[in-house]
Write a protein that holds these residues in place. Structure first.
Motif, PDB file in Angstrom:
ATOM      1  N   SER A 179       0.125   6.469 -20.283  1.00 18.77           N
ATOM      2  CA  SER A 179       0.003   7.451 -21.362  1.00 18.77           C
ATOM      3  C   SER A 179      -0.506   8.771 -20.802  1.00 18.77           C
ATOM      4  O   SER A 179      -1.403   8.800 -19.959  1.00 18.77           O
ATOM      5  CB  SER A 179      -0.958   6.940 -22.443  1.00 18.77           C
ATOM      6  OG  SER A 179      -2.244   6.707 -21.896  1.00 18.77           O
ATOM      7  N   ARG A 201      -1.727  12.833 -21.875  1.00 20.18           N
ATOM      8  CA  ARG A 201      -2.177  13.665 -22.978  1.00 20.18           C
ATOM      9  C   ARG A 201      -1.195  14.801 -23.240  1.00 20.18           C
ATOM     10  O   ARG A 201      -0.588  15.343 -22.313  1.00 20.18           O
ATOM     11  CB  ARG A 201      -3.560  14.237 -22.670  1.00 20.18           C
ATOM     12  CG  ARG A 201      -4.650  13.183 -22.586  1.00 20.18           C
ATOM     13  CD  ARG A 201      -5.994  13.805 -22.271  1.00 20.18           C
ATOM     14  NE  ARG A 201      -5.986  14.468 -20.973  1.00 20.18           N
ATOM     15  CZ  ARG A 201      -7.048  15.068 -20.452  1.00 20.18           C
ATOM     16  NH1 ARG A 201      -8.184  15.091 -21.125  1.00 20.18           N
ATOM     17  NH2 ARG A 201      -6.978  15.642 -19.271  1.00 20.18           N
ATOM     18  N   THR A 260      -6.627  22.040 -23.609  1.00 19.75           N
ATOM     19  CA  THR A 260      -5.592  21.471 -22.756  1.00 19.75           C
ATOM     20  C   THR A 260      -6.180  21.077 -21.413  1.00 19.75           C
ATOM     21  O   THR A 260      -7.366  21.275 -21.132  1.00 19.75           O
ATOM     22  CB  THR A 260      -4.449  22.474 -22.521  1.00 19.75           C
ATOM     23  OG1 THR A 260      -4.932  23.574 -21.733  1.00 19.75           O
ATOM     24  CG2 THR A 260      -3.897  23.002 -23.833  1.00 19.75           C
ATOM     25  N   ARG A 261      -5.307  20.535 -20.577  1.00 19.73           N
ATOM     26  CA  ARG A 261      -5.696  20.113 -19.233  1.00 19.73           C
ATOM     27  C   ARG A 261      -6.233  21.283 -18.409  1.00 19.73           C
ATOM     28  O   ARG A 261      -7.072  21.100 -17.524  1.00 19.73           O
ATOM     29  CB  ARG A 261      -4.468  19.512 -18.541  1.00 19.73           C
ATOM     30  CG  ARG A 261      -4.666  19.107 -17.102  1.00 19.73           C
ATOM     31  CD  ARG A 261      -5.524  17.877 -16.995  1.00 19.73           C
ATOM     32  NE  ARG A 261      -5.549  17.356 -15.645  1.00 19.73           N
ATOM     33  CZ  ARG A 261      -6.234  16.298 -15.276  1.00 19.73           C
ATOM     34  NH1 ARG A 261      -6.940  15.635 -16.173  1.00 19.73           N
ATOM     35  NH2 ARG A 261      -6.219  15.879 -14.033  1.00 19.73           N
TER      36      ARG A 261
END
Length: 278
Positions: free
Chosen positions: A198, A200, A252-253
């Motif tokens: 999974s 993100r 976010t990342r």
């Protein structure tokens, strides 16, 4: 043409460029708002590491460490994650480190970007001598013809320091390098996704937008296509995408570029000064 924005009706010109410039200040506001939320949440939910230390040695750990050892410990704290990554995932870790370095150079040292930052932060102009050009043309002239062209402005941007190094230290070359490195990184993400891991949504959002934004910036600076209207729209699109990335960065990342350092400093502090405490 009238565009309905969240701030109200907005008169749009003939290109995206003026719209992008007008949205910069709201972008910074959203970035700091989101950053305050992320940092606050991090500080409230952070669980300090516990490393057992014999009681007799706690005083040594806390009070008798030299300044050199403290600095060495701080460097080790930051470098350990990279060392582990290079052992376990050498390709993606190397690509990630080079990508971070390339992004820092592009964002803060590309001549056009430096002018933009200096407009909002005038003291930034002291870094102008470190600016790199958008292409390798001047560097090739310096290398092959022993000429050192200078700008007619009071701020000679490039050639005082970098000289022939601008053959590779330029916006176009670094853009191509970033596209390759981002391609490797995204390829790894797609491979992981295909294996059922999974991921993100923030990972996809940040890296895909960044990829497209670099392409738009490269097309604009290369004048492809060679048309003023296209140039304004490509440049405006480049700035708009950058603003979207900045505004959504705390969610976010990409925010790990800030959170990583905060986490490592806290880890170093607890490991060095609060070691043995529960």
């Amino acid at each position: 043409m009238i565009m309905q924005l969240f701030l109200g009706p907005y008169q749009v010109g003939n290109s995206l460029y003026p719209l992008a410039l007008d949205l910069f200040i709201p972008t910074i506001f959203f970035f700091f708002f989101g950053s305050a939320y992320r940092v606050g949440r991090y500080l409230m939910t952070y669980k300090k590491p516990f490393v057992a230390v014999p009681i007799a040695s706690q005083e040594v750990v806390r009070g008798k460490i030299s300044s050199i050892e403290r600095v060495k410990s701080l460097v080790d704290t930051f470098s350990n994650s990279s060392k582990v990554g290079l052992k376990r995932k050498p390709v993606t870790t190397t690509a990630g480190l080079l990508m971070h370095l390339g992004l820092v150079v592009m964002i803060f040292l590309l001549a056009q970007h430096m002018v933009f930052w200096a407009y909002y932060l005038p003291p930034y102009r002291v870094l102008f001598p470190l600016a790199i050009p958008e292409s390798s043309t001047d560097g090739l002239l310096s290398l092959t013809m022993s000429t050192f062209p200078r700008t007619p402005t009071p701020y000679p941007f490039v050639h005082d320091i970098w000289g022939p190094l601008t053959v590779i230290l330029n916006g176009q070359y670094i853009s191509f390098l970033l596209l390759v490195l981002l391609g490797i990184y995204l390829g790894h993400k797609f491979h992981a996704f295909a294996d059922g891991l999974s991921l993100r949504a923030g990972d996809w959002w940040f890296f895909l937008l960044l990829y497209v934004d670099i392409v738009l910036g490269l097309l604009a600076t290369s004048h492809i296509p060679n048309n003023v209207v296209w140039y304004d729209n490509l440049l405006g699109g480049h700035i708009l995408l950058a603003e979207i990335i900045i505004a959504t960065l705390p969610f976010t990342r990409g925010f790990h570029m800030f959170e990583f350092y905060l986490g490592k400093i806290r880890e170093w502090y607890f490991m060095l000064y609060r070691r043995g405490e529960k």
